[in-house]
Design a protein around this motif. Sequence first.
Motif, PDB file in Angstrom:
ATOM      1  N   ASP A   1       0.711  -1.127  -0.051  1.00 12.40           N
ATOM      2  CA  ASP A   1      -0.103  -0.092   0.035  1.00 12.40           C
ATOM      3  C   ASP A   1       0.728   1.187   0.126  1.00 12.40           C
ATOM      4  O   ASP A   1       0.512   2.365   0.593  1.00 12.40           O
ATOM      5  N   ARG A   2       1.959   1.166  -0.600  1.00 11.86           N
ATOM      6  CA  ARG A   2       2.850   2.460  -0.675  1.00 11.86           C
ATOM      7  C   ARG A   2       3.265   2.644  -2.172  1.00 11.86           C
ATOM      8  O   ARG A   2       4.458   2.870  -2.273  1.00 11.86           O
ATOM      9  N   SER A   3       2.289   2.601  -2.905  1.00 13.50           N
ATOM     10  CA  SER A   3       2.653   2.764  -4.386  1.00 13.50           C
ATOM     11  C   SER A   3       3.046   4.286  -4.779  1.00 13.50           C
ATOM     12  O   SER A   3       4.090   4.312  -5.625  1.00 13.50           O
ATOM     13  N   GLN A   4       2.809   5.173  -4.068  1.00  7.49           N
ATOM     14  CA  GLN A   4       3.259   6.439  -4.114  1.00  7.49           C
ATOM     15  C   GLN A   4       4.637   6.668  -3.934  1.00  7.49           C
ATOM     16  O   GLN A   4       5.478   7.301  -4.770  1.00  7.49           O
ATOM     17  N   LEU A   5       4.863   5.975  -2.741  1.00 10.10           N
ATOM     18  CA  LEU A   5       6.466   6.312  -2.365  1.00 10.10           C
ATOM     19  C   LEU A   5       7.323   5.130  -3.255  1.00 10.10           C
ATOM     20  O   LEU A   5       8.258   5.709  -3.583  1.00 10.10           O
ATOM     21  N   LYS A   6       6.841   4.235  -3.654  1.00 10.79           N
ATOM     22  CA  LYS A   6       7.424   3.489  -4.595  1.00 10.79           C
ATOM     23  C   LYS A   6       7.819   3.992  -5.907  1.00 10.79           C
ATOM     24  O   LYS A   6       8.579   4.042  -6.597  1.00 10.79           O
ATOM     25  N   ALA A   7       6.551   5.010  -6.467  1.00 13.27           N
ATOM     26  CA  ALA A   7       7.020   5.627  -7.758  1.00 13.27           C
ATOM     27  C   ALA A   7       7.853   6.874  -7.544  1.00 13.27           C
ATOM     28  O   ALA A   7       8.738   6.911  -8.576  1.00 13.27           O
ATOM     29  N   GLN A   8       7.874   7.356  -6.175  1.00 14.56           N
ATOM     30  CA  GLN A   8       8.770   8.516  -6.110  1.00 14.56           C
ATOM     31  C   GLN A   8      10.058   7.987  -6.028  1.00 14.56           C
ATOM     32  O   GLN A   8      11.024   8.814  -6.549  1.00 14.56           O
ATOM     33  N   LEU A   9      10.438   6.854  -5.398  1.00 13.18           N
ATOM     34  CA  LEU A   9      11.955   6.459  -5.281  1.00 13.18           C
ATOM     35  C   LEU A   9      12.211   5.472  -6.379  1.00 13.18           C
ATOM     36  O   LEU A   9      13.224   4.685  -6.327  1.00 13.18           O
ATOM     37  N   GLY A  10      11.332   5.542  -7.312  1.00 11.20           N
ATOM     38  CA  GLY A  10      11.430   4.572  -8.802  1.00 11.20           C
ATOM     39  C   GLY A  10      12.752   4.519  -9.342  1.00 11.20           C
ATOM     40  O   GLY A  10      13.123   3.661  -9.935  1.00 11.20           O
ATOM     41  N   SER A  11      13.448   5.590  -9.204  1.00 12.91           N
ATOM     42  CA  SER A  11      14.967   5.696  -9.997  1.00 12.91           C
ATOM     43  C   SER A  11      16.072   4.863  -9.334  1.00 12.91           C
ATOM     44  O   SER A  11      16.950   4.916  -9.836  1.00 12.91           O
ATOM     45  N   TRP A  12      15.728   4.438  -8.086  1.00 10.85           N
ATOM     46  CA  TRP A  12      16.809   3.796  -7.397  1.00 10.85           C
ATOM     47  C   TRP A  12      16.232   2.616  -6.770  1.00 10.85           C
ATOM     48  O   TRP A  12      15.123   2.079  -6.508  1.00 10.85           O
ATOM     49  N   PRO A  13      17.014   1.503  -6.583  1.00 13.20           N
ATOM     50  CA  PRO A  13      17.021   0.192  -6.024  1.00 13.20           C
ATOM     51  C   PRO A  13      16.341   0.517  -4.343  1.00 13.20           C
ATOM     52  O   PRO A  13      16.976   1.075  -3.531  1.00 13.20           O
ATOM     53  N   VAL A  14      15.271  -0.102  -4.039  1.00 11.43           N
ATOM     54  CA  VAL A  14      14.844  -0.246  -2.968  1.00 11.43           C
ATOM     55  C   VAL A  14      14.639  -1.699  -2.387  1.00 11.43           C
ATOM     56  O   VAL A  14      14.041  -2.529  -3.342  1.00 11.43           O
ATOM     57  N   LEU A  15      15.227  -2.252  -1.376  1.00  9.89           N
ATOM     58  CA  LEU A  15      14.770  -3.489  -0.659  1.00  9.89           C
ATOM     59  C   LEU A  15      13.783  -3.443   0.243  1.00  9.89           C
ATOM     60  O   LEU A  15      14.084  -2.902   1.353  1.00  9.89           O
ATOM     61  N   TRP A  16      12.439  -3.918   0.078  1.00 16.11           N
ATOM     62  CA  TRP A  16      11.490  -4.067   1.145  1.00 16.11           C
ATOM     63  C   TRP A  16      11.831  -5.184   2.061  1.00 16.11           C
ATOM     64  O   TRP A  16      12.557  -6.214   1.370  1.00 16.11           O
ATOM     65  N   ARG A  17      11.138  -5.302   3.183  1.00 15.82           N
ATOM     66  CA  ARG A  17      11.316  -6.616   3.840  1.00 15.82           C
ATOM     67  C   ARG A  17      12.735  -7.002   4.132  1.00 15.82           C
ATOM     68  O   ARG A  17      13.062  -8.186   3.937  1.00 15.82           O
ATOM     69  N   ALA A  18      13.510  -5.907   4.465  1.00 15.98           N
ATOM     70  CA  ALA A  18      15.115  -6.224   4.323  1.00 15.98           C
ATOM     71  C   ALA A  18      15.313  -7.046   5.228  1.00 15.98           C
ATOM     72  O   ALA A  18      16.741  -7.674   5.310  1.00 15.98           O
ATOM     73  N   GLY A  19      14.898  -7.310   6.500  1.00 22.03           N
ATOM     74  CA  GLY A  19      15.189  -7.983   7.679  1.00 22.03           C
ATOM     75  C   GLY A  19      16.505  -7.557   8.346  1.00 22.03           C
ATOM     76  O   GLY A  19      17.146  -8.393   8.935  1.00 22.03           O
ATOM     77  N   LYS A  20      16.737  -6.391   8.415  1.00 24.99           N
ATOM     78  CA  LYS A  20      17.785  -5.646   9.242  1.00 24.99           C
ATOM     79  C   LYS A  20      17.350  -5.999  10.620  1.00 24.99           C
ATOM     80  O   LYS A  20      16.260  -6.157  11.018  1.00 24.99           O
ATOM     81  N   PRO A  21      18.389  -6.484  11.168  1.00 26.84           N
ATOM     82  CA  PRO A  21      19.734  -6.145  11.417  1.00 26.84           C
ATOM     83  C   PRO A  21      20.648  -7.333  10.454  1.00 26.84           C
ATOM     84  O   PRO A  21      21.603  -7.846  10.613  1.00 26.84           O
TER      85      PRO A  21
END
Length: 179
Positions: free
Chosen positions: A77-97
């Motif tokens: 449910d974060r399609s606007q954010l995904k579009a905004q950051l679309g020019s860069w690689p984004v990893l969701w559910r990254a499992g930090k640390p």
Amino acid sequence: MKRLLRALCPDEIYPSVYAIDYGRLWRSGYRALIFDIDNTLGEWGCRAVPESAYALVSELSSLGFAVGFLSNNSGEDRSQLKAQLGSWPVLWRAGKPRVHGYKNILTLLRAKETEAVMIGDQLFTDIWGAKRAGLYAILVAPVSPASDSLWAKLRRPAERLLLKLFSRENSPHHYADDR
Ligand SMILES: [Mg+2]
């Protein structure tokens, strides 16, 4: 215990992403910047990051830094954010640390861990993971502590305690720290 403490200790602390001396990072040989999103660039759960954060990231990118994002959020449910950051690689559910997310984003950014900086608002996810993965780690104060997730809220008192301990030992460097 000492080793665990060291693994949780950020290399630098700033009041916000806007206060970081990116020029110095570049001169020190860092070429990749990995940002946490929630409460680092915008409020936790924001639909989009503020225009100022977007402008900062765009500028850093055009200066030559490889920029990526590492989030423990599902990204649902974060399609606007995904579009905004679309020019860069984004990893969701990254499992930090855990380390695998850091390794994956470094591969996408074609960067070595020794030339990468993690920037985030939480010691027990962003910073701990970065140190485990061999990255330089910068802690920033949360954009809006009130918007924290429940888990983050529960961890804040322990974080404050550790930060007090770190500042007593005079590490890390505090830059215009207002905490
Ligand atoms: Mg965060």
